[in-house]
Design an enzyme around this catalytic site. Structure first.
Site, short mmCIF file in Angstrom:
data_model
loop_
_atom_site.label_atom_id
_atom_site.label_comp_id
_atom_site.label_asym_id
_atom_site.label_seq_id
_atom_site.Cartn_x
_atom_site.Cartn_y
_atom_site.Cartn_z
N GLY A 126 -12.08 -35.86 7.33
CA GLY A 126 -13.25 -36.44 6.70
C GLY A 126 -13.76 -37.70 7.34
O GLY A 126 -14.96 -37.98 7.33
N GLU A 128 -13.77 -38.39 10.50
CA GLU A 128 -14.15 -38.15 11.89
C GLU A 128 -15.42 -37.30 11.89
O GLU A 128 -15.39 -36.09 12.14
CB GLU A 128 -13.01 -37.45 12.64
CG GLU A 128 -11.74 -38.29 12.70
CD GLU A 128 -10.54 -37.52 13.26
OE1 GLU A 128 -10.75 -36.45 13.85
OE2 GLU A 128 -9.40 -38.00 13.09
N TYR A 287 1.95 -35.92 21.24
CA TYR A 287 2.87 -36.10 20.11
C TYR A 287 2.84 -34.81 19.30
O TYR A 287 1.80 -34.19 19.14
CB TYR A 287 2.49 -37.30 19.24
CG TYR A 287 1.21 -37.17 18.47
CD1 TYR A 287 1.16 -36.54 17.22
CD2 TYR A 287 0.02 -37.66 18.99
CE1 TYR A 287 -0.02 -36.42 16.53
CE2 TYR A 287 -1.18 -37.54 18.29
CZ TYR A 287 -1.19 -36.91 17.05
OH TYR A 287 -2.36 -36.80 16.36
N GLU A 309 -10.88 -34.27 21.43
CA GLU A 309 -11.11 -35.65 20.98
C GLU A 309 -12.30 -36.16 21.77
O GLU A 309 -12.22 -36.38 22.98
CB GLU A 309 -9.86 -36.51 21.23
CG GLU A 309 -8.58 -35.97 20.60
CD GLU A 309 -8.52 -36.20 19.10
OE1 GLU A 309 -9.39 -36.92 18.57
OE2 GLU A 309 -7.60 -35.67 18.46
#
Length: 489
Positions: A126, A128, A287, A309
């Site tokens: 939410g 982003e 990660y 991203e």
């Protein structure tokens, strides 16, 4: 007051050293107890998110962004303005009942074809929201340019592009990462390494909507748009070890690296990243996370998905959106176009009656299977450019067929014609996908082939075998991105 300020500044400094690890967020709370044996990365993610949420309360971050009602209006207006190349539909509703609207863009929207399907999903988290804006930029650009820009024309005429601007409209309204139930939707999918998410009935409505959507439509590839870093992320996202961070590639690691590189190298500056080599990363090496959408798509939906991203700032001021679109525009277009510009594509038929066969396609050395469509038996196999691949088509009730291809930068069309299995008594073995035709007709057809017309039948297969040998003896051929070479085996 001074001590409180020093403490906050110290925490910010600590968090910034690991800021690149924070984009995809903290771990889901419903994880096994051994997940506590981690580095301090997860704790720092929690810390930074809390600081960011406190600092953002005094600023209206949503100013200049479309609200959920604005977005719904924009989607419907797009459907009216560009009705000749689009259709609008919903895949479900959020926890609070907000429709999850999708735009399909194609020269034949809503029709089933052999063309590959691609989906972009924005606003998974939410907080982003850049993805929801960029997806609308993309849709409008394609509508405005599909008759005059070659790349736009290629996409509209050869791909079924599905665009979901917001997967998490409730989280957007609440200005928080999770949905209305405070669940991180990118930790809510069934996972190969943990089993707490395997009960599909317990998934969030937004998650179930994506899962059902991906089963209804055979997507070849997809990508989700996130914020907080600048990198193209590919599977696997987790590891079977669950305790350490290291590179853990999936069977199609080369193909995924190739896809991620298409995005990063088409981007304004993603490939020049000082943190991620070539602007791409394996998820587990960055990660590990569990319950992610990316791995679920590859395992259960036959869909090659990237996690993109696309901006260092999770929620930049709205004035920056046109620049972010400019930086990501060619990446978003080229990634979709790669479905028809690269890889191996084709259809599979029965030599007995010419019917399409929903057969399985495998590639030697890669433990992954792609199924052809049931209606037209079309398949799309994404592969990285490499000298040689062995492609195998198999189908119950039919003899498998394999061939070796040479694949350079361009795409290749590879059709298969499979021979029915024949028993010792001369009857064709029925496979589970055949229609329930009249048995008498089948018997008459077999008697026709193996009776007085046996010589004609034999000559036909000799000619077919000769043609196959001619194709297999051809030397390496370079395939351009604008013209595919068709091979039938």
């Amino acid at each position: 007051m001074i001590m409180k300020t020093i403490t906050v500044l110290s925490l910010l400094l600590l968090a910034s050293t690991l800021s690149s690890s924070l984009a995809r967020g903290s771990y889901q709370t419903l994880l096994p107890s051994d997940f506590n044996h981690r580095s301090n990365v997860s704790c720092t993610r929690h810390l930074l998110e809390e600081i960011e949420s406190r600092s953002s309360t005094s600023v209206d971050l949503a100013q200049g962004y479309m609200s959920n009602s604005d977005l719904e209006r924009a989607v419907k207006e797009f459907g009216q303005r560009c009705s000749n190349i689009s259709r609008i539909y919903s895949i479900g509703k959020s926890v609070n009942g907000v429709p999850l609207w999708v735009i399909e863009i194609s020269d034949k929207p809503g029709e089933e074809e052999t063309e590959p399907a691609f989906k972009y999903i924005g606003n998974v988290h939410g907080d982003e929201p850049v993805g929801r804006e960029l997806i609308m930029f993309l849709a409008n650009w394609l509508c405005d340019n599909h008759l005059k820009d070659p790349l736009a024309t290629l996409i509209v005429e050869n791909v079924h592009l599905h665009l979901l601007p917001s997967m998490n409209p409730d989280g957007f309204t609440l200005r928080k990462r999770g949905n209305a139930n405070n669940i991180d939707l990118n930790r809510d999918f069934p996972d190969q390494f943990i089993f707490v998410n395997n009960d599909e009935d317990s998934r969030q409505p937004e998650t179930k909507a994506i899962m059902n959507w991906s089963r209804d439509i055979r997507f070849t590839a997809s990508a989700t748009l996130h914020g907080g870093a600048l990198v193209a992320n590919y599977p696997w996202d987790g590891t079977d070890d669950k305790r350490w961070t290291f590179y853990y590639g999936c069977p199609d690691d080369e193909a995924f690296r190739f896809m991620a590189s298409i995005y990063s190298h088409s981007h304004y500056n993603m490939s020049s990243s000082k943190e991620f080599v070539d602007g791409i990363t394996n998820g587990a090496a960055w990660y590990p996370l569990y319950g992610g959408m990316q791995d679920w798509n590859y395992i259960h939906a036959g869909c090659f998905e990237l996690t993109l991203e696309i901006s260092d700032n999770k929620w930049p001021v709205a004035a920056e959106l046109p620049i972010i679109w400019k930086y990501n525009k060619m990446s978003m277009l080229n990634l979709v176009a790669s479905l028809v510009k690269t890889g191996v594509h084709g259809r599979i038929y029965s030599s007995g009656d010419g019917r399409p066969l929903p057969a399985l396609i495998t590639v030697g050395g890669i433990n992954y299977t792609v199924r052809a469509g049931r209606t037209f038996a079309g398949y799309h196999r994404l592969l990285a450019p490499r000298d040689k691949y062995e492609v195998v088509a198999t189908m119950p009730g039919y003899k498998s067929r394999n061939t070796t291809i040479w694949l350079d930068e361009g795409a290749m069309t590879l059709d298969f014609v499979l021979d029915p299995e024949v028993s010792m008594k001369g009857s064709i073995l029925q496979n589970v996908y055949d229609c329930n035709c009249d048995s008498k007709s089948k018997l008459e057809f077999v008697e026709f082939l193996w009776g007085s017309h046996l010589e004609v039948f034999f000559v036909f297969f000799v000619i077919l075998g000769f043609l196959c040998l001619l194709f297999q003896k051809r030397k390496k051929v370079k395939y351009s991105t604008t013209k595919q070479r068709t091979v039938v085996v």
